[in-house]
Motif scaffolding. Structure first.
Motif, PDB file in Angstrom:
ATOM      1  N   LYS A 101       0.824  -1.217   0.000  1.00  0.00           N
ATOM      2  CA  LYS A 101       0.000   0.000   0.000  1.00  0.00           C
ATOM      3  C   LYS A 101       0.855   1.263   0.000  1.00  0.00           C
ATOM      4  O   LYS A 101       0.658   2.163  -0.823  1.00  0.00           O
ATOM      5  CB  LYS A 101      -0.932   0.013   1.225  1.00  0.00           C
ATOM      6  N   SER A 102       1.771   1.358   0.958  1.00  0.00           N
ATOM      7  CA  SER A 102       2.597   2.566   1.048  1.00  0.00           C
ATOM      8  C   SER A 102       3.526   2.691  -0.148  1.00  0.00           C
ATOM      9  O   SER A 102       3.779   3.805  -0.640  1.00  0.00           O
ATOM     10  CB  SER A 102       3.406   2.564   2.355  1.00  0.00           C
ATOM     11  N   THR A 103       4.029   1.570  -0.638  1.00  0.00           N
ATOM     12  CA  THR A 103       4.866   1.606  -1.842  1.00  0.00           C
ATOM     13  C   THR A 103       4.086   2.177  -3.018  1.00  0.00           C
ATOM     14  O   THR A 103       4.583   3.033  -3.761  1.00  0.00           O
ATOM     15  CB  THR A 103       5.368   0.190  -2.193  1.00  0.00           C
ATOM     16  N   LEU A 104       2.847   1.743  -3.175  1.00  0.00           N
ATOM     17  CA  LEU A 104       2.014   2.259  -4.259  1.00  0.00           C
ATOM     18  C   LEU A 104       1.764   3.750  -4.074  1.00  0.00           C
ATOM     19  O   LEU A 104       1.846   4.527  -5.045  1.00  0.00           O
ATOM     20  CB  LEU A 104       0.688   1.493  -4.305  1.00  0.00           C
ATOM     21  N   LEU A 105       1.485   4.185  -2.857  1.00  0.00           N
ATOM     22  CA  LEU A 105       1.249   5.608  -2.611  1.00  0.00           C
ATOM     23  C   LEU A 105       2.482   6.436  -2.963  1.00  0.00           C
ATOM     24  O   LEU A 105       2.376   7.508  -3.557  1.00  0.00           O
ATOM     25  CB  LEU A 105       0.862   5.831  -1.148  1.00  0.00           C
ATOM     26  N   HIS A 106       3.665   5.930  -2.605  1.00  0.00           N
ATOM     27  CA  HIS A 106       4.905   6.638  -2.930  1.00  0.00           C
ATOM     28  C   HIS A 106       5.106   6.739  -4.445  1.00  0.00           C
ATOM     29  O   HIS A 106       5.599   7.755  -4.946  1.00  0.00           O
ATOM     30  CB  HIS A 106       6.096   5.932  -2.295  1.00  0.00           C
ATOM     31  N   LEU A 107       4.721   5.707  -5.170  1.00  0.00           N
ATOM     32  CA  LEU A 107       4.823   5.746  -6.627  1.00  0.00           C
ATOM     33  C   LEU A 107       3.823   6.734  -7.219  1.00  0.00           C
ATOM     34  O   LEU A 107       4.143   7.474  -8.167  1.00  0.00           O
ATOM     35  CB  LEU A 107       4.599   4.353  -7.214  1.00  0.00           C
ATOM     36  N   LEU A 108       2.612   6.773  -6.668  1.00  0.00           N
ATOM     37  CA  LEU A 108       1.611   7.729  -7.140  1.00  0.00           C
ATOM     38  C   LEU A 108       2.058   9.159  -6.878  1.00  0.00           C
ATOM     39  O   LEU A 108       1.720  10.077  -7.639  1.00  0.00           O
ATOM     40  CB  LEU A 108       0.258   7.474  -6.456  1.00  0.00           C
ATOM     41  N   ALA A 109       2.825   9.365  -5.797  1.00  0.00           N
ATOM     42  CA  ALA A 109       3.319  10.695  -5.444  1.00  0.00           C
ATOM     43  C   ALA A 109       4.575  11.083  -6.207  1.00  0.00           C
ATOM     44  O   ALA A 109       5.032  12.227  -6.104  1.00  0.00           O
ATOM     45  CB  ALA A 109       3.596  10.754  -3.945  1.00  0.00           C
TER      46      ALA A 109
ATOM     47  N   PRO B  13      -4.729  19.579  -6.715  1.00  0.00           N
ATOM     48  CA  PRO B  13      -5.834  18.732  -7.168  1.00  0.00           C
ATOM     49  C   PRO B  13      -5.830  17.336  -6.568  1.00  0.00           C
ATOM     50  O   PRO B  13      -6.833  16.633  -6.646  1.00  0.00           O
ATOM     51  CB  PRO B  13      -5.621  18.666  -8.685  1.00  0.00           C
ATOM     52  N   LEU B  14      -4.707  16.929  -5.949  1.00  0.00           N
ATOM     53  CA  LEU B  14      -4.585  15.568  -5.433  1.00  0.00           C
ATOM     54  C   LEU B  14      -3.964  15.588  -4.046  1.00  0.00           C
ATOM     55  O   LEU B  14      -2.928  16.205  -3.826  1.00  0.00           O
ATOM     56  CB  LEU B  14      -3.715  14.730  -6.373  1.00  0.00           C
ATOM     57  N   ILE B  15      -4.618  14.893  -3.105  1.00  0.00           N
ATOM     58  CA  ILE B  15      -4.086  14.685  -1.761  1.00  0.00           C
ATOM     59  C   ILE B  15      -3.827  13.197  -1.575  1.00  0.00           C
ATOM     60  O   ILE B  15      -4.708  12.366  -1.829  1.00  0.00           O
ATOM     61  CB  ILE B  15      -5.079  15.168  -0.674  1.00  0.00           C
ATOM     62  N   LEU B  16      -2.624  12.856  -1.128  1.00  0.00           N
ATOM     63  CA  LEU B  16      -2.256  11.471  -0.838  1.00  0.00           C
ATOM     64  C   LEU B  16      -1.937  11.367   0.651  1.00  0.00           C
ATOM     65  O   LEU B  16      -1.070  12.098   1.151  1.00  0.00           O
ATOM     66  CB  LEU B  16      -1.039  11.060  -1.668  1.00  0.00           C
ATOM     67  N   ALA B  17      -2.614  10.467   1.336  1.00  0.00           N
ATOM     68  CA  ALA B  17      -2.468  10.354   2.790  1.00  0.00           C
ATOM     69  C   ALA B  17      -2.100   8.926   3.169  1.00  0.00           C
ATOM     70  O   ALA B  17      -2.752   7.978   2.734  1.00  0.00           O
ATOM     71  CB  ALA B  17      -3.767  10.762   3.489  1.00  0.00           C
ATOM     72  N   ASP B  18      -1.050   8.779   3.977  1.00  0.00           N
ATOM     73  CA  ASP B  18      -0.581   7.456   4.406  1.00  0.00           C
ATOM     74  C   ASP B  18      -0.902   7.268   5.884  1.00  0.00           C
ATOM     75  O   ASP B  18      -0.260   7.867   6.751  1.00  0.00           O
ATOM     76  CB  ASP B  18       0.934   7.344   4.172  1.00  0.00           C
ATOM     77  N   GLU B  19      -1.917   6.463   6.170  1.00  0.00           N
ATOM     78  CA  GLU B  19      -2.365   6.207   7.547  1.00  0.00           C
ATOM     79  C   GLU B  19      -2.507   7.520   8.329  1.00  0.00           C
ATOM     80  O   GLU B  19      -1.877   7.717   9.372  1.00  0.00           O
ATOM     81  CB  GLU B  19      -1.384   5.269   8.262  1.00  0.00           C
ATOM     82  N   PRO B  20      -3.339   8.460   7.847  1.00  0.00           N
ATOM     83  CA  PRO B  20      -3.371   9.799   8.428  1.00  0.00           C
ATOM     84  C   PRO B  20      -3.867   9.862   9.871  1.00  0.00           C
ATOM     85  O   PRO B  20      -3.633  10.861  10.553  1.00  0.00           O
ATOM     86  CB  PRO B  20      -4.312  10.568   7.498  1.00  0.00           C
TER      87      PRO B  20
END
Length: 219
Positions: free
Chosen positions: A46-54, A160-167
């Motif tokens: 999950k976090s790896t994917l979020l980092h790639l999206l960011a 336009p985009l917010i990415l949150a990791d276990e906020p």
């Protein structure tokens, strides 16, 4: 589509010299203003994917496209510039700057993006309950106050985009519910799309869509 990930593969090298696959052919899309929860067990990617999206990292193969531009194909400096202009990041550990007071932390991302709006920052501080604390240092804030500040910082430039990791991962139940409500309210108000990695059923249920990762694939 605001954000598209297509056939994303990511692995990391092991001490043995072999590669440990983390993501294997993940694809997703996100429309402007949409909210999406990424769920899955620990180690599912999950976090790896979020980092790639960011754009914090690059996939081994596959593409991440933001606003029609191939983010994953850009060099490091260009990806950092795209993050500053188009993405707000919220982390579980808050990642506030200890040498800056609350007001400076709140406006930090917007200043980097060249979109600092004092009136909007003032309104954000009021909505987040931070107005009496603008001259305080991050270390003097409670966990809930620090996370509200981190949310405000991510929204100050109106990306336009917010990415949150276990906020809400470091917050108690009451603070978590309050922070979640504020995050959803403010992202909706600014029109931002939201992707959040979470183990929380409450957060996942509050999003308009949910995707579940298992062993590096979308289940």
């Amino acid at each position: 589509m605001l954000l598209t990930a297509e056939d994303i593969h990511k692995s990391f090298p092991l001490a043995s010299g072999e590669a440990q696959p983390v993501l294997s052919g993940v694809s997703l899309t996100l429309a402007a203003g949409e909210t999406l929860a990424l769920t899955g067990e620990s180690g599912s990617g999950k976090s790896t994917l979020l980092h790639l999206l960011a754009g914090l990292d690059r996939p081994n193969s596959g593409t991440v496209t933001l606003n029609g531009a191939a983010l994953s194909g850009l060099p490091d400096a260009a990806r950092a510039e795209a993050r500053r202009k188009h993405i707000g990041l919220i982390f579980q550990q808050f990642n506030l700057i200890p040498s800056l007071d609350v007001a400076a932390n709140l406006s930090f991302q917007a200043r980097l993006a060249g979109r600092h709006d004092p009136e909007w920052c003032e309104a954000l501080a009021a909505r987040l309950g931070l107005t009496p604390l603008l001259s305080a240092w991050p270390e003097t804030l409670s966990g809930g106050q620090q996370q509200r500040l981190a949310i405000g910082r991510s929204l100050a430039a109106k990306p336009p985009l917010i990415l949150a990791d276990e906020p809400t991962g470091n917050l108690d139940e009451d603070n978590a519910a309050s922070v979640l409500a504020l995050m959803l309210e403010l992202t909706a108000e600014t029109g931002a799309a939201l992707v959040t990695v979470t183990h929380s059923p409450n957060i996942a249920a509050a999003m308009s869509r949910r995707l579940h990762l298992s062993r590096g694939k979308l289940a």
